[in-house]
Design an enzyme around this catalytic site. Structure first.
Site, PDB file in Angstrom:
ATOM      1  N   CYS A  47      54.736  35.813  36.102  1.00  0.00           N
ATOM      2  CA  CYS A  47      53.959  35.908  37.343  1.00  0.00           C
ATOM      3  C   CYS A  47      53.762  37.377  37.708  1.00  0.00           C
ATOM      4  O   CYS A  47      54.573  38.226  37.363  1.00  0.00           O
ATOM      5  CB  CYS A  47      54.718  35.173  38.452  1.00  0.00           C
ATOM      6  SG  CYS A  47      54.003  35.343  40.082  1.00  0.00           S
ATOM      7  N   SER A  49      54.272  38.820  40.421  1.00  0.00           N
ATOM      8  CA  SER A  49      55.373  39.371  41.233  1.00  0.00           C
ATOM      9  C   SER A  49      56.495  39.937  40.362  1.00  0.00           C
ATOM     10  O   SER A  49      57.190  40.864  40.773  1.00  0.00           O
ATOM     11  CB  SER A  49      55.954  38.305  42.152  1.00  0.00           C
ATOM     12  OG  SER A  49      54.929  37.722  42.889  1.00  0.00           O
ATOM     13  N   HIS A  52      55.383  43.280  39.630  1.00  0.00           N
ATOM     14  CA  HIS A  52      55.510  44.135  40.821  1.00  0.00           C
ATOM     15  C   HIS A  52      56.892  44.796  40.882  1.00  0.00           C
ATOM     16  O   HIS A  52      57.025  45.895  41.406  1.00  0.00           O
ATOM     17  CB  HIS A  52      55.293  43.314  42.104  1.00  0.00           C
ATOM     18  CG  HIS A  52      53.853  42.986  42.376  1.00  0.00           C
ATOM     19  ND1 HIS A  52      52.812  43.667  41.797  1.00  0.00           N
ATOM     20  CD2 HIS A  52      53.276  42.062  43.190  1.00  0.00           C
ATOM     21  CE1 HIS A  52      51.663  43.163  42.239  1.00  0.00           C
ATOM     22  NE2 HIS A  52      51.920  42.185  43.078  1.00  0.00           N
ATOM     23  N   HIS A  68      60.909  33.781  37.905  1.00  0.00           N
ATOM     24  CA  HIS A  68      61.179  32.888  39.046  1.00  0.00           C
ATOM     25  C   HIS A  68      60.312  31.637  39.009  1.00  0.00           C
ATOM     26  O   HIS A  68      60.316  30.869  39.956  1.00  0.00           O
ATOM     27  CB  HIS A  68      60.927  33.653  40.356  1.00  0.00           C
ATOM     28  CG  HIS A  68      59.518  34.143  40.466  1.00  0.00           C
ATOM     29  ND1 HIS A  68      59.076  35.258  39.814  1.00  0.00           N
ATOM     30  CD2 HIS A  68      58.455  33.636  41.115  1.00  0.00           C
ATOM     31  CE1 HIS A  68      57.792  35.420  40.055  1.00  0.00           C
ATOM     32  NE2 HIS A  68      57.379  34.441  40.832  1.00  0.00           N
ATOM     33  N   CYS A 175      55.932  28.384  41.082  1.00  0.00           N
ATOM     34  CA  CYS A 175      55.347  29.495  41.840  1.00  0.00           C
ATOM     35  C   CYS A 175      53.831  29.436  41.895  1.00  0.00           C
ATOM     36  O   CYS A 175      53.259  28.975  42.864  1.00  0.00           O
ATOM     37  CB  CYS A 175      55.799  30.866  41.320  1.00  0.00           C
ATOM     38  SG  CYS A 175      55.084  32.217  42.292  1.00  0.00           S
TER      39      CYS A 175
HETATM   40  N1  COD Z   1      37.312  42.030  44.266  1.00  0.00           N
HETATM   41  C1  COD Z   1      37.294  40.802  43.689  1.00  0.00           C
HETATM   42  N2  COD Z   1      38.183  40.425  42.716  1.00  0.00           N
HETATM   43  C2  COD Z   1      39.090  41.327  42.323  1.00  0.00           C
HETATM   44  C3  COD Z   1      39.155  42.642  42.867  1.00  0.00           C
HETATM   45  C4  COD Z   1      38.208  42.983  43.885  1.00  0.00           C
HETATM   46  N3  COD Z   1      38.205  44.177  44.447  1.00  0.00           N
HETATM   47  N4  COD Z   1      40.178  43.297  42.270  1.00  0.00           N
HETATM   48  C5  COD Z   1      40.719  42.439  41.394  1.00  0.00           C
HETATM   49  N5  COD Z   1      40.075  41.253  41.415  1.00  0.00           N
HETATM   50  C6  COD Z   1      40.366  40.047  40.632  1.00  0.00           C
HETATM   51  C7  COD Z   1      40.787  40.317  39.211  1.00  0.00           C
HETATM   52  O1  COD Z   1      39.678  40.491  38.353  1.00  0.00           O
HETATM   53  C8  COD Z   1      41.572  39.034  38.880  1.00  0.00           C
HETATM   54  O2  COD Z   1      40.771  38.050  38.306  1.00  0.00           O
HETATM   55  C9  COD Z   1      42.066  38.551  40.236  1.00  0.00           C
HETATM   56  O3  COD Z   1      41.456  39.374  41.218  1.00  0.00           O
HETATM   57  C10 COD Z   1      43.601  38.668  40.431  1.00  0.00           C
HETATM   58  O4  COD Z   1      44.193  37.869  39.525  1.00  0.00           O
HETATM   59  P1  COD Z   1      45.667  38.115  38.893  1.00  0.00           P
HETATM   60  O5  COD Z   1      45.679  37.361  37.612  1.00  0.00           O
HETATM   61  O6  COD Z   1      46.015  39.549  38.901  1.00  0.00           O
HETATM   62  O7  COD Z   1      46.597  37.477  39.972  1.00  0.00           O
HETATM   63  P2  COD Z   1      47.242  36.013  40.161  1.00  0.00           P
HETATM   64  O8  COD Z   1      46.279  34.903  40.312  1.00  0.00           O
HETATM   65  O9  COD Z   1      48.367  35.828  39.180  1.00  0.00           O
HETATM   66  O10 COD Z   1      47.757  36.140  41.629  1.00  0.00           O
HETATM   67  C11 COD Z   1      48.690  36.994  41.981  1.00  0.00           C
HETATM   68  C12 COD Z   1      48.512  37.541  43.361  1.00  0.00           C
HETATM   69  C13 COD Z   1      47.594  38.735  43.278  1.00  0.00           C
HETATM   70  C14 COD Z   1      47.987  36.536  44.337  1.00  0.00           C
HETATM   71  C15 COD Z   1      49.945  37.977  43.706  1.00  0.00           C
HETATM   72  O11 COD Z   1      49.997  38.633  44.918  1.00  0.00           O
HETATM   73  C16 COD Z   1      50.885  36.802  43.679  1.00  0.00           C
HETATM   74  O12 COD Z   1      51.410  36.449  42.653  1.00  0.00           O
HETATM   75  N6  COD Z   1      51.064  36.157  44.781  1.00  0.00           N
HETATM   76  C17 COD Z   1      51.964  35.078  44.895  1.00  0.00           C
HETATM   77  C18 COD Z   1      52.445  35.122  46.281  1.00  0.00           C
HETATM   78  C19 COD Z   1      53.886  35.041  46.456  1.00  0.00           C
HETATM   79  O13 COD Z   1      54.299  34.307  47.295  1.00  0.00           O
HETATM   80  N7  COD Z   1      54.703  35.799  45.729  1.00  0.00           N
HETATM   81  C20 COD Z   1      56.097  35.831  45.941  1.00  0.00           C
HETATM   82  C21 COD Z   1      56.884  35.402  44.780  1.00  0.00           C
HETATM   83  S1  COD Z   1      55.905  35.132  43.429  1.00  0.00           S
HETATM   84 ZN    ZN Z   2      55.555  34.168  41.409  1.00  0.00          ZN
END
Ligand code: COD
Ligand code: ZN
Length: 375
Positions: A47, A49, A52, A68, A175
């Site tokens: 994930c 996170s 991060h 996680h 998650c």
């Molecule tokens: N405009 C539009 N789209 C964008 C931009 C922008 N400026 N910048 C990036 N993107 C796109 C990327 O191309 C990508 O497709 C997408 O945004 C982000 O996707 P990923 O793959 O990086 O992220 P995910 O779906 O795995 O999500 C992760 C989050 C970014 C949501 C992250 O914050 C998270 O994992 N959140 C979970 C929340 C949580 O509760 N975490 C605690 C324990 S996990």
């Molecule tokens: Zn997570």
């Protein structure tokens, strides 16, 4: 021969310091103490996170065993554990449900005070660790630590699931899937016929789309700067796909024009402050609801026009999709078994624990949606 009550030596991916690759090490996993459960991890997702922590955006102590989002089988239980037994299929919960704090006792929230998300201590609830490697204590991550063949969790941070569930799929319920799906169903409570906008089409954003679809939204607008993400978004329920790079004007104006008055519900699933403001601005001025799902970058602040809220919009956040973890995870697994939603389209890569660094490269280069490590 039974391993119960004994230290288990096994393989784990240890992160010794920030911005370094994982090292595959032999670690010692102590037996579970009172009210704890030792689990054999069978599958774990990678994930954002976790990444991060590696980059320092989420501050945790080192050395640490991350991970996680997993599923496994109970190996042994500590004293006083009555609701789990060896052989049970389980999902660890990074937000526990202790049943005793204000959130758990009330009906309004899901963020149990016993989560390590805020304190970031990297320890079991009793303030110690169950992992050692080369004579050093290794920290836990969010009370779960799943990048290891065996881990120990508190019984309040574990859900028992259907014994027929495929662990290499339902691990995502730990998650990413639940975070997105619940943001639509639990936090926003999207109604049939609504118009929704989803910013960010990673695994979590795609799960928001699935939630909006199940809720009966009539229009789901997917927004991403990477148009390669659009095919899968459509497959899962997006009715329109928009790339902000294709427009001169700001994306919130584009969305307001597309919908007349803006969307009923918007979701920020990227973790950027500029898109959080855009998502707020693109929703209907009086009753629109915008939900922040993406983890905000540490130490960044938002400046915004308060008129956006004065006219009636709501701005909300959602952690683990608003689900009360122990109650909801078994139900989500049952819904998956009953084909209420799919998980396969989110899993683009399957690797082994020893290939973990490759899995993180796929995440960082945007090539994967979810990589599942199988043990
Ligand atoms: N405009 C539009 N789209 C964008 C931009 C922008 N400026 N910048 C990036 N993107 C796109 C990327 O191309 C990508 O497709 C997408 O945004 C982000 O996707 P990923 O793959 O990086 O992220 P995910 O779906 O795995 O999500 C992760 C989050 C970014 C949501 C992250 O914050 C998270 O994992 N959140 C979970 C929340 C949580 O509760 N975490 C605690 C324990 S996990
Ligand atoms: Zn997570």
């Amino acid at each position: 021969m039974s391993t119960a009550g004994k230290v288990i030596k096994c393989k784990a991916a240890v992160l010794w310091e920030a911005n370094k690759p994982f090292s595959i090490e032999e670690v010692e996993v102590a037996p579970p103490k009172e009210h704890e459960v030792r689990i054999k991890i069978m599958a774990t997702g990678i994930c954002r996170s976790d990444d991060h922590v590696i980059t320092g955006a989420l501050v945790m102590p080192f050395p640490i065993i991350l991970g996680h989002e997993a599923a496994g089988v109970v190996e042994s239980v500590g004293q006083g554990v009555t609701s789990f037994k060896p052989g049970d299929k389980v999902i660890p919960l990074f937000i526990p449900q202790c049943g005793e704090c204000k959130s758990c006792l009330g009906t309004k929230g899901n963020l149990c005070s016993n989560t390590d998300l805020a304190s970031g201590a990297g320890l079991m609830p009793d303030g110690t660790t169950r992992f050692t490697c080369k004579g050093k204590a290794i920290h836990h991550f969010l009370g779960t630590s799943t990048f290891t063949e065996y881990t120990v969790v508190h019984e309040s941070a574990l859900a028992k699931i259907d014994s027929a569930a495929p662990l290499e799929k339902v691990c995502l319920i730990g998650c990413g899937f639940s975070t997105g799906y619940g943001a639509a169903l639990q936090t926003a409570k999207v109604e049939p016929g609504s118009t929704c906008a989803v910013f960010g089409l990673g695994g979590v954003g795609l799960s928001v789309i699935m939630g909006c679809k199940v809720a009966g939204a009539s229009r789901i607008i997917a927004v991403d700067i990477n148009s390669d993400k659009f095919a899968k978004a459509k497959e899962l329920g997006a009715t329109d796909c928009v790339n902000p790079k294709d427009f001169q004007k700001p994306i919130h104006e584009v969305l307001i024009e597309m919908t007349g008055q803006g969307v009923d519900y918007s979701f920020e699933v990227i973790g950027r402050t500029d898109t959080m403001t855009a998502a707020l601005a693109c929703c209907q001025y009086n009753y629109g609801v915008s939900v922040i799902v993406g983890v905000p970058p540490a130490a960044e602040k938002i400046t915004f026009d308060p008129m956006l809220l004065f006219t009636g919009r709501s701005w909300k956040g959602s952690v683990f999709g608003g689900w009360r973890s122990k109650d909801s995870v078994p139900k989500l697994v049952a819904d998956y078994m009953n084909k209420k939603f799919v998980l396969d389209p989110l899993i683009t890569h399957t690797l082994t624990l020893t290939q973990i660094n490759e899995g993180f490269d796929l995440l960082r280069t945007g090539k994967s949606i979810r990589t599942v490590l199988k043990f």
